[in-house]
Design an enzyme around this catalytic site. Sequence first.
Site, PDB file in Angstrom:
ATOM      1  CG  PHE A 229      -1.724  -1.263   1.394  1.00  0.00           C
ATOM      2  CD1 PHE A 229      -2.905  -1.470   0.707  1.00  0.00           C
ATOM      3  CD2 PHE A 229      -1.264  -2.262   2.245  1.00  0.00           C
ATOM      4  CE1 PHE A 229      -3.637  -2.643   0.875  1.00  0.00           C
ATOM      5  CE2 PHE A 229      -1.976  -3.445   2.418  1.00  0.00           C
ATOM      6  CZ  PHE A 229      -3.162  -3.642   1.737  1.00  0.00           C
ATOM      7  CG  ASP A 251      -1.040   2.091  -4.032  1.00  0.00           C
ATOM      8  OD1 ASP A 251      -0.887   2.537  -2.871  1.00  0.00           O
ATOM      9  OD2 ASP A 251      -2.080   2.251  -4.700  1.00  0.00           O
ATOM     10  CG  ASN A 279      -5.966  -6.543  -4.507  1.00  0.00           C
ATOM     11  OD1 ASN A 279      -5.489  -6.815  -3.402  1.00  0.00           O
ATOM     12  ND2 ASN A 279      -7.253  -6.376  -4.703  1.00  0.00           N
ATOM     13  CG  ASP A 306       0.226   3.014   5.964  1.00  0.00           C
ATOM     14  OD1 ASP A 306      -0.687   2.938   6.806  1.00  0.00           O
ATOM     15  OD2 ASP A 306       0.608   4.092   5.470  1.00  0.00           O
ATOM     16  CB  CYS A 346      -5.491   4.517   9.353  1.00  0.00           C
ATOM     17  SG  CYS A 346      -6.095   3.937   7.762  1.00  0.00           S
TER      18      CYS A 346
END
Length: 403
Positions: A229, A251, A279, A306, A346
């Site tokens: 990511f 990414d 992916n 992340d 997150c």
Amino acid sequence: MQTLPSVLLRPGEADRVVGGHPWIYHGSIHHLTQPATDGALVQVKDHRQRQLGVGIYNSKSKINVRMLHHERVELNEAFFEERIRAALAVRHRHMPRATSFRVVNAESDFLSGLIVDKYEDVLVLQTSALGMDQRKPMILAALKKIFSPRAILERNEMASRKFEGLADSNGVLDGENVGDITIQLNGLKFGINLIEGHKTGYYLDQQVNYQAVADLVAKYNNPQVLDCFSFLGGFALHAARAGAAKVQGIDQSELAVAGATRIANENGLGVRCAFEAANVFDWLKAATVVPPHEKLIPRFDVIILDPPSFTRNRAAVPDALRGYKEIHLRALKLLKPGGTLATFCCSHHVDAVLFEQVILDAAFDAHKVLRRVASYTQAPDHPILPCIPETEYLKGYAFEVAR
Ligand code: SAH
């Protein structure tokens, strides 16, 4: 001073407000002493008529009142100037060398509904509440006085604006029409676009963690690093500068991959970085399948995960946890003995304890024992006020494979 309409709270609803939480939901309100206009200042009282402070009213929002101050204040340019200067002082104290950072992080800075990001000499504004949106001219005047910026842009296209009765609105509010800009993060240059980039242009909340993770990369000899990511390569580039022999970034966005490749070259790190559009779930799966009777040979010294938030709401948590577990399981299989996994979450709805549990479940399935060597949180320009749990969202850990 004119008298303000009073919002009287139901019994038991005042403590949260007194404790510092600025949101008052419709259900907490007993009644209003007189009708209030959406966007207007109101005073808030508990059920015994004791003053709790003032806030901005919006009948259209689920959050009927956003508190601004525990005392009566005038909402003018001077008010915003004082609040923004106070927020800026926090950044100067905790990130003294940063030149691009979040200046105002809404509730974290007692300005619910306002976000201001500073990208070198350009400011980008987001107003997610009606009261703040209506006061953009005052906010702009205060920002110009404090920063004398080259430009002030707005990136107002968040879903949350709809709930406040606000339409999308993007563009230049003041100064030059700046799209492309080069920002400095820990001495690395990131050429980004403030009009097309994610959120207000870039994810600034990992600024401190980029370097912290790079410091772990630096402990290995010519390490192989995988950044999942990777977006524009924040972690990847810091890892490359810290001495990684090779960094592989993944990414799914072609645009992000092209951007990261360009930025790596601009920093002279292109030869040690390779970004691929894929992916992450598929990529990790493909990297961890082995023919029968063959063993997977781990090939990375450091892996960074992340991902975006996998949860929009609480109901999505079980699915999100399955997703988190899968990527951790596969990443752990790809880590060499003694390697490091630096991993972030997150999502508001997955707290640090639950997040660690998922990682440990994955480690159990991968037959690995982990040594926790660091814990991470959002950078200090996204301040956490424990009395407002919603201000805390980013958590992360670094684990070494101990066995
Ligand atoms: N680490 C980055 C931020 C990552 S944001 C930084 O510090 O700047 C999340 C990124 O994940 C976005 O760039 C998005 O394009 C990408 N993404 C989301 N889902 C993905 C998936 N399933 N596979 C690969 N990339 C994905």
